[in-house]
Design a protein around this motif. Structure first.
Motif, PDB file in Angstrom:
ATOM      1  N   GLY A  13       0.821  -1.289  -0.120  1.00 35.92           N
ATOM      2  CA  GLY A  13      -0.053  -0.077   0.049  1.00 35.92           C
ATOM      3  C   GLY A  13       0.839   1.117  -0.141  1.00 35.92           C
ATOM      4  O   GLY A  13       1.842   1.359   0.743  1.00 35.92           O
ATOM      5  N   ALA A  17      -0.223   6.138   4.847  1.00 37.63           N
ATOM      6  CA  ALA A  17       0.637   5.074   5.598  1.00 37.63           C
ATOM      7  C   ALA A  17       1.848   4.539   5.085  1.00 37.63           C
ATOM      8  O   ALA A  17       3.101   4.313   5.540  1.00 37.63           O
ATOM      9  N   SER A  40      -1.325   0.218  -5.745  1.00 35.76           N
ATOM     10  CA  SER A  40      -1.843  -0.091  -7.093  1.00 35.76           C
ATOM     11  C   SER A  40      -2.575   1.298  -7.458  1.00 35.76           C
ATOM     12  O   SER A  40      -3.377   2.122  -6.727  1.00 35.76           O
ATOM     13  N   GLY A  44      -5.940   3.128  -5.877  1.00 29.86           N
ATOM     14  CA  GLY A  44      -5.902   4.530  -5.369  1.00 29.86           C
ATOM     15  C   GLY A  44      -5.954   4.578  -4.038  1.00 29.86           C
ATOM     16  O   GLY A  44      -5.669   3.438  -3.217  1.00 29.86           O
ATOM     17  N   GLY A  49      -7.336  13.147   4.738  1.00 29.86           N
ATOM     18  CA  GLY A  49      -6.295  13.218   5.878  1.00 29.86           C
ATOM     19  C   GLY A  49      -5.314  14.244   5.674  1.00 29.86           C
ATOM     20  O   GLY A  49      -4.204  14.112   5.253  1.00 29.86           O
ATOM     21  N   GLU A  50      -5.689  15.664   5.854  1.00 32.91           N
ATOM     22  CA  GLU A  50      -4.903  16.767   5.504  1.00 32.91           C
ATOM     23  C   GLU A  50      -4.426  17.573   6.962  1.00 32.91           C
ATOM     24  O   GLU A  50      -3.960  18.652   6.670  1.00 32.91           O
ATOM     25  N   GLY A 178       1.377  -2.546  -9.089  1.00 40.04           N
ATOM     26  CA  GLY A 178       0.546  -3.626  -9.472  1.00 40.04           C
ATOM     27  C   GLY A 178      -0.386  -3.884  -8.401  1.00 40.04           C
ATOM     28  O   GLY A 178      -0.338  -3.549  -7.242  1.00 40.04           O
ATOM     29  N   ILE A 180      -2.084  -6.358  -5.792  1.00 43.21           N
ATOM     30  CA  ILE A 180      -1.859  -7.708  -5.010  1.00 43.21           C
ATOM     31  C   ILE A 180      -3.129  -8.593  -5.312  1.00 43.21           C
ATOM     32  O   ILE A 180      -4.175  -8.217  -4.875  1.00 43.21           O
ATOM     33  N   THR A 212      -2.753  -1.298   3.561  1.00 43.58           N
ATOM     34  CA  THR A 212      -3.506  -1.585   2.424  1.00 43.58           C
ATOM     35  C   THR A 212      -4.864  -0.448   2.708  1.00 43.58           C
ATOM     36  O   THR A 212      -6.333  -0.869   2.096  1.00 43.58           O
ATOM     37  N   LEU A 217      -5.879  -5.883   3.781  1.00 40.01           N
ATOM     38  CA  LEU A 217      -5.727  -7.007   3.049  1.00 40.01           C
ATOM     39  C   LEU A 217      -4.836  -7.999   3.522  1.00 40.01           C
ATOM     40  O   LEU A 217      -5.106  -9.475   3.561  1.00 40.01           O
ATOM     41  N   TRP A 265     -15.748  19.751   8.242  1.00 40.81           N
ATOM     42  CA  TRP A 265     -14.433  19.945   8.436  1.00 40.81           C
ATOM     43  C   TRP A 265     -14.144  20.875   7.331  1.00 40.81           C
ATOM     44  O   TRP A 265     -14.541  20.857   6.080  1.00 40.81           O
ATOM     45  N   LEU A 328      -4.916   3.086   8.128  1.00 36.35           N
ATOM     46  CA  LEU A 328      -6.423   2.836   8.112  1.00 36.35           C
ATOM     47  C   LEU A 328      -6.567   1.040   8.535  1.00 36.35           C
ATOM     48  O   LEU A 328      -7.507   0.676   8.822  1.00 36.35           O
ATOM     49  N   PRO A 335     -12.165  11.399  12.196  1.00 35.96           N
ATOM     50  CA  PRO A 335     -11.008  12.277  12.002  1.00 35.96           C
ATOM     51  C   PRO A 335     -11.011  13.618  13.031  1.00 35.96           C
ATOM     52  O   PRO A 335     -10.517  14.654  12.836  1.00 35.96           O
ATOM     53  N   ILE A 341      -2.685  10.535  11.418  1.00 33.68           N
ATOM     54  CA  ILE A 341      -1.425  10.526  11.073  1.00 33.68           C
ATOM     55  C   ILE A 341      -0.316  10.408  11.863  1.00 33.68           C
ATOM     56  O   ILE A 341       0.728   9.826  11.692  1.00 33.68           O
TER      57      ILE A 341
HETATM   58  C1  FAD Z   1     -13.158  10.971   6.108  1.00 35.98           C
HETATM   59  C2  FAD Z   1     -11.647  11.036   6.560  1.00 35.98           C
HETATM   60  C3  FAD Z   1     -11.024  12.130   7.093  1.00 35.98           C
HETATM   61  C4  FAD Z   1      -9.578  12.119   7.707  1.00 35.98           C
HETATM   62  N1  FAD Z   1      -9.044  13.312   7.990  1.00 35.98           N
HETATM   63  C5  FAD Z   1      -7.804  12.855   8.850  1.00 35.98           C
HETATM   64  C6  FAD Z   1      -7.024  14.129   9.299  1.00 35.98           C
HETATM   65  O1  FAD Z   1      -7.437  15.277   9.015  1.00 35.98           O
HETATM   66  N2  FAD Z   1      -5.992  13.897   9.488  1.00 35.98           N
HETATM   67  C7  FAD Z   1      -5.318  12.582   9.871  1.00 35.98           C
HETATM   68  O2  FAD Z   1      -4.409  12.436  10.430  1.00 35.98           O
HETATM   69  N3  FAD Z   1      -6.030  11.625   9.386  1.00 35.98           N
HETATM   70  C8  FAD Z   1      -7.191  11.844   8.808  1.00 35.98           C
HETATM   71  N4  FAD Z   1      -7.715  10.738   8.393  1.00 35.98           N
HETATM   72  C9  FAD Z   1      -6.866   9.369   8.169  1.00 35.98           C
HETATM   73  C10 FAD Z   1      -6.073   9.558   6.893  1.00 35.98           C
HETATM   74  O3  FAD Z   1      -6.912   9.727   5.853  1.00 35.98           O
HETATM   75  C11 FAD Z   1      -5.408   7.978   6.909  1.00 35.98           C
HETATM   76  O4  FAD Z   1      -4.710   7.754   8.190  1.00 35.98           O
HETATM   77  C12 FAD Z   1      -4.157   8.153   5.842  1.00 35.98           C
HETATM   78  O5  FAD Z   1      -4.645   8.655   4.710  1.00 35.98           O
HETATM   79  C13 FAD Z   1      -3.584   6.849   5.765  1.00 35.98           C
HETATM   80  O6  FAD Z   1      -4.429   6.133   4.722  1.00 35.98           O
HETATM   81  P1  FAD Z   1      -3.730   4.726   4.457  1.00 35.98           P
HETATM   82  O7  FAD Z   1      -2.575   4.922   3.863  1.00 35.98           O
HETATM   83  O8  FAD Z   1      -3.771   3.885   5.701  1.00 35.98           O
HETATM   84  O9  FAD Z   1      -4.758   3.986   3.342  1.00 35.98           O
HETATM   85  P2  FAD Z   1      -5.094   4.566   1.910  1.00 35.98           P
HETATM   86  O10 FAD Z   1      -4.842   5.909   1.588  1.00 35.98           O
HETATM   87  O11 FAD Z   1      -6.452   3.898   1.508  1.00 35.98           O
HETATM   88  O12 FAD Z   1      -4.049   3.672   0.888  1.00 35.98           O
HETATM   89  C14 FAD Z   1      -3.951   2.377   0.740  1.00 35.98           C
HETATM   90  C15 FAD Z   1      -3.074   1.918  -0.056  1.00 35.98           C
HETATM   91  O13 FAD Z   1      -3.305   0.553  -0.377  1.00 35.98           O
HETATM   92  C16 FAD Z   1      -3.156   0.190  -1.749  1.00 35.98           C
HETATM   93  N5  FAD Z   1      -3.848  -1.092  -1.910  1.00 35.98           N
HETATM   94  C17 FAD Z   1      -4.885  -1.334  -1.178  1.00 35.98           C
HETATM   95  N6  FAD Z   1      -5.229  -2.572  -1.911  1.00 35.98           N
HETATM   96  C18 FAD Z   1      -4.209  -3.355  -2.573  1.00 35.98           C
HETATM   97  C19 FAD Z   1      -4.165  -4.294  -3.574  1.00 35.98           C
HETATM   98  N7  FAD Z   1      -4.851  -5.309  -3.524  1.00 35.98           N
HETATM   99  N8  FAD Z   1      -2.813  -4.121  -4.200  1.00 35.98           N
HETATM  100  C20 FAD Z   1      -1.962  -3.199  -4.104  1.00 35.98           C
HETATM  101  N9  FAD Z   1      -2.287  -1.993  -3.389  1.00 35.98           N
HETATM  102  C21 FAD Z   1      -3.347  -2.004  -2.700  1.00 35.98           C
HETATM  103  C22 FAD Z   1      -3.822   1.290  -2.317  1.00 35.98           C
HETATM  104  O14 FAD Z   1      -3.651   1.652  -3.863  1.00 35.98           O
HETATM  105  C23 FAD Z   1      -3.468   2.354  -1.621  1.00 35.98           C
HETATM  106  O15 FAD Z   1      -2.055   2.886  -1.987  1.00 35.98           O
HETATM  107  C24 FAD Z   1      -9.087  10.929   7.822  1.00 35.98           C
HETATM  108  C25 FAD Z   1      -9.617   9.642   7.184  1.00 35.98           C
HETATM  109  C26 FAD Z   1     -11.104   9.802   6.693  1.00 35.98           C
HETATM  110  C27 FAD Z   1     -11.704   8.547   6.341  1.00 35.98           C
END
Ligand code: FAD
Length: 496
Positions: A13, A17, A40, A44, A49-50, A178, A180, A212, A217, A265, A328, A335, A341
């Motif tokens: 992912g 994160a 991938s 996306g 998370g800003e 790619g 997974i 992910t 996943l 927000w 996540l 949030p 973050i």
């Molecule tokens: C509504 C909302 C508001 C938020 N606001 C805040 C905020 O203000 N401040 C804050 O600190 N946090 C906030 N967050 C949390 C923040 O968005 C997340 O902690 C942060 O973006 C991390 O996301 P992530 O990397 O875990 O997941 P994602 O951004 O979902 O990334 C997942 C990754 O896994 C990859 N992936 C998934 N499945 C596969 C597969 N089968 N094969 C290959 N790749 C795969 C995807 O392509 C992607 O690259 C908010 C969350 C939400 C839902």
């Protein structure tokens, strides 16, 4: 557990994160590890998370980031706190700032003296004695080597990911694009051995970091680590996000505006504003949420609103076998206080501190999971506090929040503050006493008592020292540039 040496780390992912993990591991332990990240483009990222909290500054230092470069690259602005509007009652507003309020003694925190001064009718508002809060309200900001100001950032999540990716790749991380398709496990131990992509490529590893997102996943779909649902306390489960153009100078704080079934927000960046509506789908449908969000926008919409579904709660084990979940994939507390973050950063830091170079052992895994659970539960309590302490009676959502039972740990805190004005920062508690106090008072929890040591201070001395502090803060804020002017000279993107 598995005495196998750990050298090959695979990050699944590439959202915030994944790239935070890649940037930190490659910067700090890159010479000891071989790091690959799989992401991938087709799937996306969550794309939100800003808004961050001040711990992001020390983590950036750990990554070796130059603040100006980082802010230019991510179109970031400075953040001094969060303004809560319409939370306890319609028309209410308070700011939870990152600043220290007044000066505490070792017997009693400042707010005890302030409560006494208020009872004697010689106090201003609590916020008059907090520099960051006054600067935020005045739209002012300045930092520098000698400036004592506690702040965080608002940043563009997509640009942040891109920025960290460039650094990680320069630091030796291999990126594989790619999807997974399959996760291969050892038939006996259940440890993950490889990720198999839909292209057929096979990526082997010793330690897998699941980034992910909500789907988890590896940690959930493969290892079934389990999920503890917190929906009975945190009833929102949906968000709609949309970006708009800026209509005025960037505010140095996030706005969290309550509505009938959740809150909205507003996060000001240099080039745009991030907007979102968080809501409980049991109390508001998507069409009504979209109509409400669009009606309340201040600038022109730059993107189409997107619905995001989530389940508040925590993964029962964020480290299971040879898989550590971050972001996540490890859980989500919603949030409201911008803590996700931070939780990624703290978990990556802990992983680096406990890194299992010579094999994964049960005590390390247990310690890691215990700490993650304690931190998250304290944050959970802090967020539930905002909902529980409402007096709103205008919708079913707020009545449910007001009437719900809360976790015993939080009920104790509320009782302690109500009875005696006591607030505390527990170990593993992210939020300081000043944060608890600002939110409890902001949500109209009025203490029945306060520490009697404050009564020993003669009224004239108390009045004078409060007046001195207030005027010192006001004078310092007066001398500061506006937030917008400071950004323009400090970190505006350099035109190409
Ligand atoms: C509504 C909302 C508001 C938020 N606001 C805040 C905020 O203000 N401040 C804050 O600190 N946090 C906030 N967050 C949390 C923040 O968005 C997340 O902690 C942060 O973006 C991390 O996301 P992530 O990397 O875990 O997941 P994602 O951004 O979902 O990334 C997942 C990754 O896994 C990859 N992936 C998934 N499945 C596969 C597969 N089968 N094969 C290959 N790749 C795969 C995807 O392509 C992607 O690259 C908010 C969350 C939400 C839902």
């Amino acid at each position: 557990m598995d005495g196998q040496e750990v050298r090959k780390v695979v990050i699944a992912g590439g959202g915030t994160a994944g790239w935070i993990a890649a940037a930190a591991l490659s910067r700090q332990l890159g010479r000891l590890l071989d790091i690959t990240l799989v992401e991938s483009d087709e799937i996306g990222t969550v794309g939100v998370g800003e808004s961050t909290i001040p711990t992001a500054r020390s983590f950036n230092a750990l990554l070796g980031l130059d603040e100006r470069e980082f802010m230019r690259a991510t179109q970031a602005t400075f953040k001094l706190g969060i303004a809560f509007e319409d939370w306890a009652r319609l028309g209410d507003r308070y700011l939870h700032s990152f600043g220290q309020i007044g000066t505490s003694t070792w017997i009693a925190d400042f707010h005890h003296f302030w409560l006494e001064a208020r009872a004697r009718r010689i106090a201003g508002g609590l916020g008059d004695y907090c520099f960051e809060l006054q600067a935020a309200e005045a739209g002012k900001f300045a930092t520098g080597p000698d400036a004592a100001i506690n702040y965080a950032y608002h940043l563009d999540a997509t640009l942040y990911g891109r920025y960290l990716r460039e650094r990680s790749e320069r630091q030796g991380v291999s990126r594989v694009e790619g999807k997974i398709g399959q996760v291969e496990q050892d038939p006996e131990s259940g440890f993950i051995r490889a990720l198999v992509l839909e292209s057929g490529a096979r990526i082997e590893g010793d330690l897998f970091i699941d980034c992910t997102g909500f789907r988890g996943l590896l940690i959930e779909q493969t290892l079934k680590a389990g999920y503890e649902d917190w929906g009975q306390w945190l009833a929102t489960d949906s968000a709609l996000a949309v970006q708009t153009g800026s209509v005025g100078p960037a505010l140095p704080y996030t706005r969290a505006i309550a509505h009938e079934a959740g809150w909205q927000w507003r996060i000001p960046l240099q080039h745009r504003v991030g907007n979102g509506l968080v809501y409980s789908s049991a109390h508001m449908d998507d069409d009504a949420a979209q109509a409400l969000l669009m009606a309340k926008l201040e600038g022109d919409a730059l993107t189409e609103p997107r619905v995001i579904r989530y389940r508040t709660g925590r993964r029962r084990k964020t480290w299971e076998k040879n898989c550590v979940a971050l972001g996540l994939a490890s859980g989500f507390v919603e949030p409201l206080e911008s803590t996700s973050i931070h939780l990624i950063m703290i978990a990556v830091t802990r992983l680096m501190q406990m890194f299992p170079f010579s094999g994964i052992s049960e005590p390390v895994v247990r310690r890691f999971n215990d700490q993650a659970q304690n931190e998250l539960e304290r944050i959970r309590d802090f967020i539930i506090l905002h909902y529980k302490l409402t007096e709103r009676d205008d919708s079913a959502f707020w009545r449910q929040c007001r009437d719900m039972d809360v976790p015993a740990t939080l009920a104790d805190r509320i009782g302690l503050f109500r009875e005696a004005g006591f607030a505390y920062q527990a170990s593993d508690d992210l939020f300081r006493v000043d944060s608890w106090v600002q939110v409890m008072l902001g949500q109209r929890l009025e203490p029945l008592g306060n520490h009697q040591v404050s009564r020993l201070m003669p009224p004239e001395r108390m009045q004078q020292s409060l007046a001195d502090l207030k005027s010192k803060i006001a004078a310092a804020v007066q001398r500061m540039p506006t937030h917008q002017d400071f950004i323009e000279q400090y970190c505006a993107p350099i035109p190409a």
